[in-house]
Motif scaffolding. Structure first.
Motif, mmCIF file in Angstrom:
data_model
loop_
_atom_site.group_PDB
_atom_site.id
_atom_site.type_symbol
_atom_site.label_atom_id
_atom_site.label_comp_id
_atom_site.label_asym_id
_atom_site.label_seq_id
_atom_site.Cartn_x
_atom_site.Cartn_y
_atom_site.Cartn_z
ATOM 1 N N VAL A 13 1.181 -1.283 0.098
ATOM 2 C CA VAL A 13 0.145 0.004 -0.172
ATOM 3 C C VAL A 13 1.225 1.102 -0.115
ATOM 4 C CG1 VAL A 13 -1.776 1.844 1.677
ATOM 5 C CG2 VAL A 13 -2.009 -0.840 1.300
ATOM 6 N N VAL A 14 0.955 2.572 -0.981
ATOM 7 C CA VAL A 14 1.664 3.425 -1.255
ATOM 8 C C VAL A 14 0.345 4.516 -0.793
ATOM 9 C CG1 VAL A 14 2.680 4.356 -2.522
ATOM 10 C CG2 VAL A 14 3.021 2.514 -2.701
ATOM 11 N N PHE A 15 0.909 5.429 0.136
ATOM 12 C CA PHE A 15 -0.109 6.568 0.413
ATOM 13 C C PHE A 15 0.483 7.595 -0.341
ATOM 14 C CE2 PHE A 15 -1.237 4.297 3.722
ATOM 15 C CZ PHE A 15 -3.263 3.724 3.718
ATOM 16 N N THR A 16 -0.343 8.072 -1.629
ATOM 17 C CA THR A 16 0.220 9.444 -1.393
ATOM 18 C C THR A 16 0.053 10.872 -1.464
ATOM 19 O OG1 THR A 16 0.977 11.336 -3.910
ATOM 20 C CG2 THR A 16 -1.335 9.709 -3.734
ATOM 21 N N ALA A 17 1.089 11.593 -1.035
ATOM 22 C CA ALA A 17 0.210 13.496 0.172
ATOM 23 C C ALA A 17 0.189 13.638 -1.860
ATOM 24 C CB ALA A 17 0.986 13.968 0.449
ATOM 25 N N TRP A 18 -1.227 14.995 -1.953
ATOM 26 C CA TRP A 18 -1.520 15.539 -2.984
ATOM 27 C C TRP A 18 -1.342 17.000 -2.614
ATOM 28 C CZ3 TRP A 18 -3.664 12.051 -6.692
ATOM 29 C CH2 TRP A 18 -4.080 13.333 -7.664
ATOM 30 N N SER A 19 -0.417 17.587 -2.890
ATOM 31 C CA SER A 19 -0.072 19.243 -3.449
ATOM 32 C C SER A 19 -0.081 19.909 -4.540
ATOM 33 C CB SER A 19 1.401 19.173 -3.570
ATOM 34 O OG SER A 19 2.428 20.716 -3.608
ATOM 35 N N GLY A 20 -1.471 20.769 -4.184
ATOM 36 C CA GLY A 20 -2.024 21.920 -5.261
ATOM 37 C C GLY A 20 -0.929 23.147 -5.116
ATOM 38 N N ILE A 21 -0.280 23.824 -4.743
ATOM 39 C CA ILE A 21 0.066 24.739 -3.896
ATOM 40 C C ILE A 21 1.353 25.239 -4.398
ATOM 41 C CG2 ILE A 21 1.073 26.568 -2.680
ATOM 42 C CD1 ILE A 21 -1.083 25.060 0.149
ATOM 43 N N PRO A 22 2.013 26.007 -5.914
ATOM 44 C CA PRO A 22 2.689 25.439 -6.600
ATOM 45 C C PRO A 22 3.920 25.957 -6.230
ATOM 46 C CG PRO A 22 0.833 27.551 -7.395
ATOM 47 C CD PRO A 22 0.442 26.493 -5.847
ATOM 48 N N ASP A 23 4.479 25.927 -5.232
ATOM 49 C CA ASP A 23 5.734 26.732 -4.134
ATOM 50 C C ASP A 23 6.491 25.140 -4.115
ATOM 51 O OD1 ASP A 23 7.282 29.073 -3.088
ATOM 52 O OD2 ASP A 23 6.797 27.453 -1.374
ATOM 53 N N SER A 24 7.371 25.554 -4.451
ATOM 54 C CA SER A 24 8.365 24.282 -3.810
ATOM 55 C C SER A 24 9.777 24.499 -2.970
ATOM 56 C CB SER A 24 9.896 23.974 -5.046
ATOM 57 O OG SER A 24 10.737 25.626 -4.654
ATOM 58 N N VAL A 25 8.944 25.686 -1.700
ATOM 59 C CA VAL A 25 8.877 25.420 -0.522
ATOM 60 C C VAL A 25 7.674 24.600 0.845
ATOM 61 C CG1 VAL A 25 9.488 26.989 1.448
ATOM 62 C CG2 VAL A 25 10.618 27.847 -0.355
ATOM 63 N N THR A 26 6.773 25.197 -0.095
ATOM 64 C CA THR A 26 5.571 24.036 0.529
ATOM 65 C C THR A 26 5.717 22.461 -0.105
ATOM 66 O OG1 THR A 26 4.098 26.354 0.500
ATOM 67 C CG2 THR A 26 3.265 24.212 0.313
ATOM 68 N N SER A 51 6.969 25.234 -11.742
ATOM 69 C CA SER A 51 6.518 24.384 -9.690
ATOM 70 C C SER A 51 6.967 23.131 -9.895
ATOM 71 C CB SER A 51 5.455 24.702 -9.559
ATOM 72 O OG SER A 51 4.169 24.026 -9.715
ATOM 73 N N VAL A 52 6.845 22.091 -11.375
ATOM 74 C CA VAL A 52 6.689 20.856 -11.799
ATOM 75 C C VAL A 52 8.692 20.677 -12.134
ATOM 76 C CG1 VAL A 52 6.793 18.954 -12.713
ATOM 77 C CG2 VAL A 52 4.251 20.101 -12.044
ATOM 78 N N LEU A 53 8.319 21.956 -12.210
ATOM 79 C CA LEU A 53 10.341 21.494 -12.422
ATOM 80 C C LEU A 53 11.046 21.857 -11.163
ATOM 81 C CD1 LEU A 53 13.178 21.632 -14.747
ATOM 82 C CD2 LEU A 53 12.535 24.236 -14.893
ATOM 83 N N ARG A 54 10.501 22.475 -10.555
ATOM 84 C CA ARG A 54 11.554 22.951 -9.417
ATOM 85 C C ARG A 54 11.226 21.904 -8.653
ATOM 86 N NH1 ARG A 54 13.660 28.093 -9.765
ATOM 87 N NH2 ARG A 54 12.911 28.980 -12.028
ATOM 88 N N GLY A 55 9.524 21.563 -7.743
ATOM 89 C CA GLY A 55 9.137 20.796 -7.381
ATOM 90 C C GLY A 55 9.264 19.151 -7.284
ATOM 91 N N VAL A 56 10.066 18.592 -8.022
ATOM 92 C CA VAL A 56 10.204 17.338 -8.218
ATOM 93 C C VAL A 56 10.951 17.348 -6.994
ATOM 94 C CG1 VAL A 56 11.374 15.823 -9.509
ATOM 95 C CG2 VAL A 56 9.273 16.504 -10.260
ATOM 96 N N VAL A 57 12.191 18.418 -6.720
ATOM 97 C CA VAL A 57 13.413 17.511 -6.435
ATOM 98 C C VAL A 57 13.509 17.838 -4.663
ATOM 99 C CG1 VAL A 57 15.337 19.453 -5.533
ATOM 100 C CG2 VAL A 57 14.432 19.630 -8.077
ATOM 101 N N PRO A 58 12.562 18.366 -3.711
ATOM 102 C CA PRO A 58 12.372 18.424 -2.668
ATOM 103 C C PRO A 58 11.522 16.866 -2.300
ATOM 104 C CG PRO A 58 10.754 20.186 -3.547
ATOM 105 C CD PRO A 58 11.999 20.114 -4.282
ATOM 106 N N ILE A 59 10.915 16.360 -3.361
ATOM 107 C CA ILE A 59 10.485 14.686 -3.072
ATOM 108 C C ILE A 59 11.263 13.715 -3.569
ATOM 109 C CG2 ILE A 59 8.537 13.794 -4.125
ATOM 110 C CD1 ILE A 59 7.046 16.054 -5.725
#
Ligand code: 3PY
Ligand code: MG
Length: 257
Positions: A13-26, A51-59
Protein backbone atom coordinates in the motif's frame (compact mmCIF):
# COMPACT_ATOMS: atom_id res chain seq x y z
CA UNK A 1 15.05 3.74 -2.72
CA UNK A 2 12.86 1.13 -4.38
CA UNK A 3 10.88 2.19 -7.44
CA UNK A 4 7.16 2.84 -7.14
CA UNK A 5 6.54 0.17 -9.80
CA UNK A 6 8.45 -2.40 -7.72
CA UNK A 7 6.51 -1.55 -4.57
CA UNK A 8 3.15 -1.73 -6.34
CA UNK A 9 4.09 -5.02 -8.00
CA UNK A 10 4.86 -6.36 -4.51
CA UNK A 11 1.31 -5.41 -3.46
CA UNK A 12 2.41 -2.73 -1.01
CA UNK A 13 0.00 0.00 0.00
CA UNK A 14 1.47 3.34 -1.08
CA UNK A 15 0.07 6.59 0.31
CA UNK A 16 0.55 9.73 -1.73
CA UNK A 17 0.16 13.28 -0.50
CA UNK A 18 -1.62 15.65 -2.86
CA UNK A 19 -0.11 19.05 -3.48
CA UNK A 20 -1.90 21.94 -5.15
CA UNK A 21 0.18 24.88 -3.90
CA UNK A 22 2.68 25.68 -6.66
CA UNK A 23 5.63 26.45 -4.45
CA UNK A 24 8.69 24.26 -3.94
CA UNK A 25 9.07 25.28 -0.29
CA UNK A 26 5.53 24.13 0.43
CA UNK A 27 6.24 20.91 -1.48
CA UNK A 28 9.34 20.47 0.68
CA UNK A 29 7.19 20.64 3.84
CA UNK A 30 4.63 18.20 2.42
CA UNK A 31 7.40 15.80 1.34
CA UNK A 32 8.80 15.83 4.89
CA UNK A 33 5.59 14.24 6.22
CA UNK A 34 5.09 10.48 6.52
CA UNK A 35 3.69 9.91 3.02
CA UNK A 36 5.40 7.50 0.58
CA UNK A 37 4.90 9.81 -2.39
CA UNK A 38 3.84 13.35 -3.28
CA UNK A 39 1.59 14.09 -6.25
CA UNK A 40 1.81 17.57 -7.78
CA UNK A 41 -1.63 18.38 -9.18
CA UNK A 42 -1.69 20.36 -12.44
CA UNK A 43 -5.34 19.56 -13.19
CA UNK A 44 -7.25 21.14 -10.31
CA UNK A 45 -4.28 22.20 -8.20
CA UNK A 46 -2.19 25.26 -8.95
CA UNK A 47 0.92 23.44 -10.16
CA UNK A 48 2.35 24.49 -13.53
CA UNK A 49 5.39 23.60 -15.58
CA UNK A 50 7.80 25.71 -13.56
CA UNK A 51 6.52 24.57 -10.17
CA UNK A 52 6.74 20.94 -11.31
CA UNK A 53 10.30 21.48 -12.57
CA UNK A 54 11.23 22.88 -9.15
CA UNK A 55 8.84 20.84 -7.00
CA UNK A 56 10.20 17.45 -7.99
CA UNK A 57 13.52 18.24 -6.25
CA UNK A 58 12.38 18.36 -2.59
CA UNK A 59 10.26 15.23 -3.15
CA UNK A 60 13.21 13.21 -4.42
CA UNK A 61 15.51 14.69 -1.77
CA UNK A 62 13.07 13.45 0.89
CA UNK A 63 13.31 9.96 -0.59
CA UNK A 64 9.69 9.95 -1.80
CA UNK A 65 8.11 9.03 -5.14
CA UNK A 66 7.46 12.10 -7.31
CA UNK A 67 4.11 11.90 -9.09
CA UNK A 68 2.44 14.50 -11.33
CA UNK A 69 -1.19 14.74 -12.36
CA UNK A 70 -1.21 16.49 -15.72
CA UNK A 71 -4.12 18.63 -16.99
CA UNK A 72 -6.71 16.94 -19.23
CA UNK A 73 -5.23 15.95 -22.58
CA UNK A 74 -1.80 17.50 -21.91
CA UNK A 75 0.15 14.40 -22.87
CA UNK A 76 3.12 16.57 -23.85
CA UNK A 77 3.32 17.50 -20.18
CA UNK A 78 3.54 13.82 -19.21
CA UNK A 79 6.83 13.54 -21.12
CA UNK A 80 8.06 16.85 -19.73
CA UNK A 81 7.30 15.87 -16.13
CA UNK A 82 9.21 12.61 -16.64
CA UNK A 83 12.12 14.62 -18.07
CA UNK A 84 11.96 16.76 -14.91
CA UNK A 85 12.33 13.62 -12.76
CA UNK A 86 8.78 12.49 -12.03
CA UNK A 87 8.42 8.75 -11.57
CA UNK A 88 4.71 8.40 -12.24
CA UNK A 89 2.12 10.40 -14.14
CA UNK A 90 -1.60 10.42 -13.52
CA UNK A 91 -3.62 11.44 -16.59
CA UNK A 92 -7.19 12.57 -15.85
CA UNK A 93 -10.24 11.78 -17.97
CA UNK A 94 -8.86 8.88 -20.01
CA UNK A 95 -12.20 8.16 -21.65
CA UNK A 96 -11.29 6.31 -24.83
CA UNK A 97 -8.74 3.89 -26.22
CA UNK A 98 -7.31 6.78 -28.22
CA UNK A 99 -6.77 8.78 -24.99
CA UNK A 100 -5.02 5.75 -23.48
CA UNK A 101 -2.83 5.26 -26.55
CA UNK A 102 -1.78 8.92 -26.70
CA UNK A 103 -0.99 8.93 -22.99
CA UNK A 104 1.06 5.72 -23.19
CA UNK A 105 2.91 7.04 -26.26
CA UNK A 106 4.06 10.08 -24.31
CA UNK A 107 5.19 7.95 -21.35
CA UNK A 108 7.26 5.18 -22.98
CA UNK A 109 10.27 5.13 -25.24
CA UNK A 110 10.10 3.02 -28.43
CA UNK A 111 9.18 0.35 -29.17
CA UNK A 112 6.30 0.68 -26.67
CA UNK A 113 5.60 4.38 -27.25
CA UNK A 114 6.95 7.54 -28.84
CA UNK A 115 8.56 9.32 -25.89
CA UNK A 116 11.25 11.62 -27.22
CA UNK A 117 14.76 11.52 -25.77
CA UNK A 118 15.86 14.28 -23.39
CA UNK A 119 15.87 13.53 -19.62
CA UNK A 120 17.58 16.88 -19.04
CA UNK A 121 16.86 17.04 -15.30
CA UNK A 122 15.43 13.59 -14.54
CA UNK A 123 18.62 11.72 -15.42
CA UNK A 124 20.65 13.27 -12.60
CA UNK A 125 17.73 13.68 -10.21
CA UNK A 126 16.78 10.01 -10.45
CA UNK A 127 20.34 8.73 -10.27
CA UNK A 128 20.96 8.00 -13.95
CA UNK A 129 24.30 6.32 -14.58
CA UNK A 130 24.57 6.01 -18.36
CA UNK A 131 22.24 6.65 -21.29
CA UNK A 132 22.00 3.02 -22.40
CA UNK A 133 20.81 1.91 -18.94
CA UNK A 134 18.38 4.82 -18.74
CA UNK A 135 16.89 3.90 -22.11
CA UNK A 136 16.72 0.20 -21.22
CA UNK A 137 15.12 0.71 -17.78
CA UNK A 138 12.96 3.80 -18.16
CA UNK A 139 9.85 2.13 -19.51
CA UNK A 140 9.58 -0.10 -16.47
CA UNK A 141 10.74 2.61 -14.02
CA UNK A 142 7.99 5.05 -15.01
CA UNK A 143 4.37 4.43 -14.12
CA UNK A 144 1.57 5.51 -16.47
CA UNK A 145 -1.67 5.81 -14.55
CA UNK A 146 -4.92 6.43 -16.44
CA UNK A 147 -7.78 8.03 -14.53
CA UNK A 148 -11.11 6.25 -14.75
CA UNK A 149 -13.84 8.71 -13.85
CA UNK A 150 -16.64 8.49 -16.43
CA UNK A 151 -19.05 5.91 -17.83
CA UNK A 152 -17.25 6.15 -21.17
CA UNK A 153 -14.02 5.07 -19.46
CA UNK A 154 -15.82 2.23 -17.72
CA UNK A 155 -17.23 1.03 -21.05
CA UNK A 156 -13.71 0.63 -22.47
CA UNK A 157 -11.89 -0.29 -19.26
CA UNK A 158 -10.57 -3.63 -20.48
CA UNK A 159 -9.21 -1.97 -23.62
CA UNK A 160 -7.52 0.77 -21.58
CA UNK A 161 -5.96 -1.90 -19.35
CA UNK A 162 -4.76 -3.80 -22.42
CA UNK A 163 -3.13 -0.71 -23.98
CA UNK A 164 0.65 -1.26 -24.13
CA UNK A 165 2.37 1.19 -21.81
CA UNK A 166 -0.56 1.74 -19.46
CA UNK A 167 0.59 0.50 -16.04
CA UNK A 168 -2.48 1.14 -13.97
CA UNK A 169 -5.63 3.10 -13.30
CA UNK A 170 -6.59 5.73 -10.75
CA UNK A 171 -10.20 6.10 -9.79
CA UNK A 172 -11.55 9.64 -9.44
CA UNK A 173 -14.53 9.06 -7.15
CA UNK A 174 -15.90 12.60 -7.34
CA UNK A 175 -16.17 12.75 -11.12
CA UNK A 176 -17.19 9.10 -11.18
CA UNK A 177 -20.11 9.86 -8.82
CA UNK A 178 -21.22 12.73 -11.05
CA UNK A 179 -21.18 10.36 -14.03
CA UNK A 180 -22.88 7.59 -12.05
CA UNK A 181 -25.77 9.88 -11.07
CA UNK A 182 -25.98 11.54 -14.47
CA UNK A 183 -24.95 14.87 -12.99
CA UNK A 184 -27.36 14.77 -10.05
CA UNK A 185 -24.75 14.57 -7.28
CA UNK A 186 -21.09 14.76 -6.38
CA UNK A 187 -20.53 12.20 -3.66
CA UNK A 188 -17.18 10.36 -3.64
CA UNK A 189 -18.48 7.78 -1.16
CA UNK A 190 -21.78 7.10 -2.96
CA UNK A 191 -22.80 3.63 -1.81
CA UNK A 192 -24.56 2.92 -5.10
CA UNK A 193 -21.27 2.98 -7.03
CA UNK A 194 -19.19 0.85 -4.63
CA UNK A 195 -19.87 -2.39 -6.51
CA UNK A 196 -18.60 -0.73 -9.70
CA UNK A 197 -15.48 0.44 -7.88
CA UNK A 198 -14.91 -3.11 -6.65
CA UNK A 199 -15.37 -4.49 -10.17
CA UNK A 200 -12.94 -1.94 -11.63
CA UNK A 201 -10.24 -2.90 -9.11
CA UNK A 202 -10.80 -6.63 -9.74
CA UNK A 203 -10.56 -6.23 -13.52
CA UNK A 204 -7.44 -4.09 -13.13
CA UNK A 205 -5.65 -6.65 -10.98
CA UNK A 206 -6.76 -9.46 -13.30
CA UNK A 207 -5.11 -7.56 -16.17
CA UNK A 208 -1.89 -7.43 -14.12
CA UNK A 209 -2.11 -3.65 -13.66
CA UNK A 210 -2.06 -1.37 -10.57
CA UNK A 211 -5.19 0.13 -9.02
CA UNK A 212 -5.23 3.50 -7.27
CA UNK A 213 -7.95 5.74 -5.91
CA UNK A 214 -8.40 9.14 -4.33
CA UNK A 215 -9.62 8.48 -0.78
CA UNK A 216 -11.77 11.49 0.07
CA UNK A 217 -12.93 10.00 3.39
CA UNK A 218 -10.20 8.14 5.29
CA UNK A 219 -12.81 5.86 6.87
CA UNK A 220 -13.11 4.16 3.45
CA UNK A 221 -9.40 3.31 3.19
CA UNK A 222 -9.67 -0.27 4.49
CA UNK A 223 -12.61 -0.97 2.21
CA UNK A 224 -10.75 0.26 -0.87
CA UNK A 225 -7.62 -1.72 0.04
CA UNK A 226 -9.78 -4.83 0.44
CA UNK A 227 -11.11 -4.20 -3.08
CA UNK A 228 -7.52 -4.20 -4.38
CA UNK A 229 -6.64 -0.51 -4.53
CA UNK A 230 -3.03 0.02 -3.43
CA UNK A 231 -2.02 3.52 -4.56
CA UNK A 232 -4.01 5.82 -2.28
CA UNK A 233 -4.18 9.61 -2.40
CA UNK A 234 -5.15 11.59 0.69
CA UNK A 235 -6.12 15.23 1.23
CA UNK A 236 -4.30 18.37 0.12
CA UNK A 237 -2.40 21.15 1.87
CA UNK A 238 -5.59 22.90 3.03
CA UNK A 239 -6.83 19.69 4.61
CA UNK A 240 -3.49 18.84 6.26
CA UNK A 241 -3.40 22.32 7.76
CA UNK A 242 -7.01 22.29 8.92
CA UNK A 243 -6.69 18.84 10.53
CA UNK A 244 -3.40 19.78 12.19
CA UNK A 245 -4.81 23.02 13.59
CA UNK A 246 -7.98 21.26 14.79
CA UNK A 247 -5.93 18.59 16.58
CA UNK A 248 -3.56 21.15 18.07
CA UNK A 249 -6.27 23.48 19.36
CA UNK A 250 -8.27 20.55 20.73
CA UNK A 251 -5.21 19.27 22.62
CA UNK A 252 -4.44 22.78 23.91
CA UNK A 253 -8.03 23.30 25.10
CA UNK A 254 -8.15 19.85 26.67
CA UNK A 255 -5.05 20.61 28.73
CA UNK A 256 -6.84 23.64 30.18
CA UNK A 257 -9.40 21.30 31.69
C1 3PY B 1 -12.05 12.82 -8.74
O1 3PY B 1 -12.45 12.31 -7.69
O2 3PY B 1 -12.77 13.06 -9.70
C2 3PY B 1 -10.66 13.18 -8.83
O3 3PY B 1 -10.23 13.62 -9.89
C3 3PY B 1 -9.80 13.01 -7.63
O4 3PY B 1 -8.64 13.69 -7.73
MG1 MG C 1 -11.66 14.02 -11.35
Amino acid sequence: MRDLATRLEAGEVVFTAWSGIPDSVTVEVVAAQAFDAVTLDMQHGGHHEDSVLRGVVPILRAGKHAVVRIPVGRFDMASRALDFGAEAIIAPMINSLEDARLFANSMKYPPVGERSWGPTFGFARRGGTDQATWLKDSNKRTVAIAMIETRAALDVLDGILATPGIDGIFLGPSDFSIAWTNGAAVNPTLEDMMAALEDIAARTLKAGKHAGIFVMDTAYTGRFVKMGYRFLALGNEQKYMALGVDAMLAAARQSMG
